[in-house]
Motif scaffolding. Sequence first.
Motif, PDB file in Angstrom:
ATOM      1  N   TRP A 249     -13.748 -11.162   2.858  1.00 26.31           N
ATOM      2  CA  TRP A 249     -14.431 -10.261   1.802  1.00 26.31           C
ATOM      3  C   TRP A 249     -14.048  -8.667   2.044  1.00 26.31           C
TER       4      TRP A 249
ATOM      5  N   ALA B  91     -12.717  -6.611  -1.037  1.00 22.17           N
ATOM      6  CA  ALA B  91     -13.488  -5.186  -1.253  1.00 22.17           C
ATOM      7  C   ALA B  91     -12.146  -4.055  -1.349  1.00 22.17           C
TER       8      ALA B  91
ATOM      9  N   LEU C 177     -10.718  -4.500  -4.697  1.00 22.03           N
ATOM     10  CA  LEU C 177     -11.523  -3.804  -5.691  1.00 22.03           C
ATOM     11  C   LEU C 177     -11.324  -2.165  -5.718  1.00 22.03           C
ATOM     12  N   ALA C 178     -11.041  -1.715  -4.510  1.00 25.35           N
ATOM     13  CA  ALA C 178     -11.243  -0.151  -4.438  1.00 25.35           C
ATOM     14  C   ALA C 178     -10.132   0.377  -5.243  1.00 25.35           C
TER      15      ALA C 178
ATOM     16  N   LEU D  38     -17.251   3.179  -8.600  1.00 23.04           N
ATOM     17  CA  LEU D  38     -17.151   1.824  -7.806  1.00 23.04           C
ATOM     18  C   LEU D  38     -16.053   1.938  -6.880  1.00 23.04           C
ATOM     19  N   ALA D  39     -15.166   2.598  -7.006  1.00 20.70           N
ATOM     20  CA  ALA D  39     -13.736   2.808  -6.003  1.00 20.70           C
ATOM     21  C   ALA D  39     -14.396   3.262  -4.623  1.00 20.70           C
TER      22      ALA D  39
ATOM     23  N   ALA E 208     -16.648   0.526  -3.020  1.00 23.67           N
ATOM     24  CA  ALA E 208     -16.018  -0.651  -2.334  1.00 23.67           C
ATOM     25  C   ALA E 208     -15.352  -0.098  -1.203  1.00 23.67           C
TER      26      ALA E 208
ATOM     27  N   ILE F 172     -17.532   0.359   1.634  1.00 25.71           N
ATOM     28  CA  ILE F 172     -18.057  -1.035   2.172  1.00 25.71           C
ATOM     29  C   ILE F 172     -17.071  -1.642   2.874  1.00 25.71           C
ATOM     30  N   ALA F 173     -15.722  -1.599   2.587  1.00 20.34           N
ATOM     31  CA  ALA F 173     -14.683  -2.155   3.380  1.00 20.34           C
ATOM     32  C   ALA F 173     -14.469  -1.467   4.691  1.00 20.34           C
TER      33      ALA F 173
END
Lengths: 284, 201
Positions: A164, A168, A171-172, A219-220, A223, A226-227
């Motif tokens: 995951w 992530a 996605l970033a 969002l970047a 992401a 979170i990563a």
Amino acid sequence: MNKIKDKLRLYTPLIKSLQTALLLITGLAGYMSARCPVTTRPTMLGLALSLFLTISGSTILNMWYDRDIDAKMGRTSKRPLPAGKVDPTEVLLVGLFISILGVGIGLAMDILYGIIIFGGIFIDVVIYTIWLKRKTAWSIVWGGISGGMPILAGRALGIGGIDWIGIALMLAILFWIPTHILTFSIRYRKDYAAAGVPTFPSTYGDKVTQIIIAISSVLAALAIGIAAYGIGTNWGFLRLMVVLSGGLLALAITSVIKPSEKVNFGLFKYASLYMLSSMILLMF
Amino acid sequence: MKKISILDRILLLVTGLLAAYQIVVGIDKAGTLATWAYTIAFGVLLVAGLLIIIMGFEILDSPLVVIVSTIIPLTLSLGLVSEYLPQYETVYLIFTIVGFLFIIFTRSAKNKALKVIPVASVHGIAGMTIFLLPIIFSIQGKAPAGFAWVGIGGALIGVGGLLLTFLKSGKAILSKEMILTVLPALLLLMTTAFVVGFSAG
């Protein structure tokens, strides 16, 4: 010797060295996020070489395919291909050779890693450039996915699979790409219009584009945060990431509330600096 | 408007790196509120430095500069109060929030006095806290002698703040050209003093 020097001088602009370097760094960061502080030097070198070749090959193939529209845009018309300084067939062969070599080294190192970087070049050249770029402004989503492949590949090589955190990280990059590309397409709107390439500003207008930039920046940043948390990045580096993300968000919001050429291009430059800094922080 | 030079960019980059260092390793021993207060202070310094490097000195013409430049002394002083005078932490936190909101709301006021008084008083209290608290604590032996460098950083931030405030109010002490020439060096000296002081404190 002079002939080789001349060729190198002509081919260097074909690989967009800054963009290639940034994507290469994302791949190294993906790998080091799994292996730091213990990294294997031969694997690191293999990773760097295969990614450099694949990304460069992909860029050369894009340049080869887009040479007709590059000739119509002031910003790109002086590039070696539209300017007629290099032979298109030679460029195509070099692009294919470098790409195959890069993917080949990748496959030899690790099957999954090789498949991911092949996926990256396939999405970038075939889906993004050849199929969608001239048809829809939404093609940048695919450009973003291909841009996220080096970091996913690096992470997959480091841990031996896809987790995951790798998703992530990808996605970033995917969410960061609109900030990078859309600010650019606002600045060079006339060029893209002259070449007939649909962009968000020409399709949906500046306001919608700036709102999309702001949302994608949020969002970047989320992401990547979170990563980084999942990777176990220490609190000091996380705090620094929060600060840098704050700067990105502040600029993105300013570009919506008080849009100007200066803020737009400032956001473009800051976004690159932000991504580079975040990647360096992920390495520790 | 003065064009930003290579030297200016280098000075601002070093300032940014020092601020980033302070955020990452320099404030680890502080409590939660102090840590976040210092993070915001050095974070604003870092991002402001990067934005000046990227966009040039023209960014200082923005009306937001007065508001953003208030954040640094307010949060830095909040961190110091939280760490060294914890009994006043809540009171000072309220002062920080109210003072900041007051400055934001009075920015659009037509009355000049209403615009200037909140900025001057909030900056004054925060600046004096940053300047005096470390020096007094060092003299009293409640903190190491080197902690006084934070006070010197506070004095420098005060000088920078005064120069910018007078410039913005149209009564510049120095010419705009001169202020922009000394600003990068002043920011670097100030940040260096803070980093040295906090490492001792």
